[in-house]
Design a protein around this motif. Structure first.
Motif, short mmCIF file in Angstrom:
data_model
loop_
_atom_site.label_atom_id
_atom_site.label_comp_id
_atom_site.label_asym_id
_atom_site.label_seq_id
_atom_site.Cartn_x
_atom_site.Cartn_y
_atom_site.Cartn_z
N SER A 35 0.84 -1.21 0.00
CA SER A 35 0.00 0.00 0.00
C SER A 35 0.87 1.25 0.00
O SER A 35 2.07 1.19 0.26
CB SER A 35 -0.89 0.00 1.25
OG SER A 35 -0.07 0.19 2.39
N GLU A 65 -2.99 -0.11 -9.60
CA GLU A 65 -3.73 -0.50 -8.40
C GLU A 65 -4.38 -1.85 -8.63
O GLU A 65 -4.77 -2.16 -9.76
CB GLU A 65 -4.80 0.54 -8.08
CG GLU A 65 -4.20 1.89 -7.71
CD GLU A 65 -5.26 2.92 -7.37
OE1 GLU A 65 -6.40 2.77 -7.87
OE2 GLU A 65 -4.95 3.86 -6.62
N THR A 69 -7.16 -5.66 -0.99
CA THR A 69 -6.96 -4.78 0.16
C THR A 69 -6.29 -5.57 1.25
O THR A 69 -6.48 -6.79 1.35
CB THR A 69 -8.30 -4.22 0.70
OG1 THR A 69 -9.13 -5.33 0.98
CG2 THR A 69 -8.96 -3.29 -0.29
N GLU A 70 -5.53 -4.86 2.05
CA GLU A 70 -4.85 -5.55 3.13
C GLU A 70 -5.83 -5.91 4.22
O GLU A 70 -6.74 -5.15 4.53
CB GLU A 70 -3.76 -4.64 3.73
CG GLU A 70 -2.38 -5.09 3.39
CD GLU A 70 -1.36 -4.19 4.07
OE1 GLU A 70 -1.74 -3.15 4.61
OE2 GLU A 70 -0.18 -4.57 4.03
N ALA A 77 -6.81 -0.58 2.49
CA ALA A 77 -5.92 0.16 1.59
C ALA A 77 -5.91 -0.46 0.20
O ALA A 77 -6.00 -1.68 0.07
CB ALA A 77 -4.51 0.14 2.16
N THR A 78 -5.86 0.39 -0.79
CA THR A 78 -5.71 -0.12 -2.16
C THR A 78 -4.28 -0.58 -2.33
O THR A 78 -3.35 0.13 -1.97
CB THR A 78 -5.99 1.01 -3.17
OG1 THR A 78 -7.24 1.58 -2.85
CG2 THR A 78 -6.01 0.45 -4.58
N MET A 79 -4.11 -1.76 -2.88
CA MET A 79 -2.77 -2.30 -3.01
C MET A 79 -2.20 -2.01 -4.40
O MET A 79 -2.92 -1.91 -5.38
CB MET A 79 -2.80 -3.81 -2.76
CG MET A 79 -3.37 -4.18 -1.40
SD MET A 79 -2.50 -3.39 -0.02
CE MET A 79 -1.19 -4.58 0.21
#
Lengths: 403, 403
Positions: A35, A65, A69-70, A77-79
């Motif tokens: 992230s 992106e 997500t975590e 969060a966008t990874m």
């Protein structure tokens, strides 16, 4: 940390930004999926700066992106992962009887591996025209796949100076040839950089990035062809020497009373452990693969004469590797080229000589292994060198997200 | 520019400031006398930052203002030079029969050069106590001169690992000895760092900073004692190898049928070109200087047998140097120790062998020269290593201008 050799901070802010873009790109390469917050936490750059840098890298289509997500407390969060889908790095390796070409994507994935017959020893001009024709076809193929070429690096078996000029490539018949400049001209200003380097140097870069011992800080690669050359990585970087001529282990003398070498001297490593010496006779490039197959077959069948010959060749090679172990104390020496298929029979003798001859306990920890990268390691290393340029901040220009 | 091996920017601002202080200090070292404006123009740091950093360096008494002003249009600038008057760097070199100690100021000026008899080969513990006694006297002398010791680096002839532990020093009879830790204890926490390194490595650092070829990016130093070791600088930095054992050229085999070496093998460089081989017989450390004087006298007088022996020794040494030229392509190889007084007779043969044996044209540009630093080069190199630490940001704590 800025070290004393890297000197003061860059003077203009464009440089600082390019450097920071490269820092973020390398972080994503090594830690994806990750992230923006991960990047900020690890690099010490503040979050707003990271967001701006990531936006720029997304614009350039170097990063993208993912939906991931975590799995953690708080806002998901966008990874981020490497993108690079519109790019390719090209490496080309020139040999006496063939040219190999490799293209990879930004993450190092192979896009293309070609091997084309080639007959060196016309003029360097004719040779360059033949190589340019192959490169044009690779570039054309990349264009059809909608990939922009980030750069080209060409591996040459010979002395290449730090400016990339081929000073001497005896097997190709080249001397003082600006192959990079000539190739760029033949390609009519292709819009990407053309670099030229020694084949062992580029193969060492391939090992550093893609090999079984990728990331080793102190690694030496040994080519196993008719000639033998070394690519030397110390403290994480290729060490070319003052003029670019490092790694000429093939002409280190192991025995003043040894057999004559092509260079006119006696008992050079190449004369006692080059692939001709390993196979027991002088062979044309075309004969070598056939002879290697025969030798492997005989060794597997337990042919005592062949096994003894391979053991003797391994001992000679081991004496050469022990010079590296004593002088440079590498973590690993990687045997490449034709040494690879013969490695099961060469390696025991090589390792025994190294541990017996290195003055440091247990060979100074020096392991000797066979390359896992195949015969086109130097071509792959050309692509690795192009990716190294990107990682150190030479990024392709931004591509609009709208277009 | 931050490079890929140095990684992301430091995370906290204290680090950034320490780094920038070191940048300014190095600039003053190299360009003094210089103005704050000169520093800002060359480093890319803004003027207010430079003023603040310079004030800090003046507080620490590392830099001082001079009455000089630059002769130019506009307001005259106050010029800056290195100060460092309250500091000293100490290097110590441990040999079989003596210990050398050197102290320098921040600019590298010699403050003290001592040589004291010492008899190694008691236990490492006894040896450390004897060395500690010498160091205490040096530190006491510096204290009387109102100089604070910035650090101590100790040169040991042997394998020293990257943590500074002496793995093997055969001539001293040491094995797996944490000399640095033991010495710090014997000095009862002296308030400065104690580092330990291989003697050839430290002598190479001395050449890089103080030698006739100071600043050479690719330089190899060869010790010329009973043993022969190399200190290898490539791309401006000492290259220690994976575990710290690089530079063991003394046990590179030049001739499988050569004379027996102390290591149990045959034909090592040390056995054919160590100082015992050069002088034609095994000698105790105390005998060597006398024998060297006799040899120099005989060579000057044109003694044919002595001249032939020196030529033969030079050829053997040249074969060893040619291994360095082929493998590392250094700009210069510096011969140290007892090679120096014999250099007028050794060098012609060494140079001929190097240019005849290096595969690159003209020896790859590799020059071979004799050291100009004297027999205590490794001790001087210890001081150089301490100054390197300061230059890379390990600054002594601030001293109040009021006190």
């Amino acid at each position: 940390m800025i070290t004393s050799t890297t000197g003061p901070q860059p003077a203009d802010f464009a440089d600082v930004r390019a450097t920071n873009l490269a820092v973020v790109l390398r972080f994503v390469r090594e830690h994806a999926p990750c992230s923006r917050a991960d990047i900020a936490a690890s690099t010490g750059l503040n979050k707003a700066t990271v967001s701006s840098l990531v936006a720029d890298l997304i614009d350039r289509r170097l990063v993208r992106e993912t939906g991931l997500t975590e799995n953690r407390v708080g806002r998901p969060a966008t990874m981020l992962v490497l993108d690079g889908s519109p790019y390719a790095a090209i490496g080309v390796e020139i040999n006496v009887d063939h040219v190999s070409a490799v293209a990879t994507g930004l993450a190092g994935e192979r896009l293309l591996t070609w091997r084309r017959a080639f007959s060196a020893g016309g003029s360097a001009g004719q040779d360059v025209a033949a190589v340019a024709a192959i490169v044009r076809r690779v570039v054309g193929r990349m264009a059809r796949d909608e990939r922009q070429v980030l750069g080209l690096a060409v591996a040459v078996p010979g002395l290449v100076d730090v400016q990339g000029v081929v000073r001497l490539a005896p097997n190709l018949g080249w001397r003082d040839a600006d192959i990079g400049g000539d190739l760029a001209k033949a390609l009519r200003d292709p819009g990407f950089t053309v670099q030229v380097d020694n084949d062992a140097n580029l193969a060492a870069l391939a090992e550093q990035r893609f090999g079984a011992r990728a990331g080793a800080a102190d690694l030496v690669y040994l080519t196993g062809e008719i000639g033998v050359g070394a690519g030397i990585i110390l403290d994480g970087r290729l060490r070319r020497g003052a003029l670019g001529y490092s790694g000429e282990i093939g002409h280190v003398q192991l025995d003043p009373d040894g057999p004559a070498c092509r260079c006119g001297r006696r008992g050079c490593l190449e004369a006692v452990a080059g692939i001709g010496a390993v196979l027991g006779r002088d062979l044309s490039p075309a004969e070598i693969p056939v002879e290697i197959e025969d030798t492997v077959r005989a060794a597997r069948a337990g042919d005592a004469a062949v096994l003894a010959a391979l053991d003797a060749a391994g001992r000679s090679l081991g004496r050469g590797v022990s010079v590296l172990a004593n002088l440079l104390n590498p973590e690993v020496v990687v045997l490449g080229g034709y040494y690879v298929p013969l490695a099961p029979w060469l390696l025991p003798a090589v390792r025994e000589e190294v541990s017996g001859r290195a003055i440091a306990p247990e060979g100074g920890g020096c392991e000797v292994v066979a390359s896992t990268l195949g015969l086109d390691a130097a071509a792959l290393g050309g692509a690795a060198r192009v990716l190294d340029s990107v990682d150190s901040g030479r990024l392709p220009g931004g591509i609009s997200r709208i277009s």
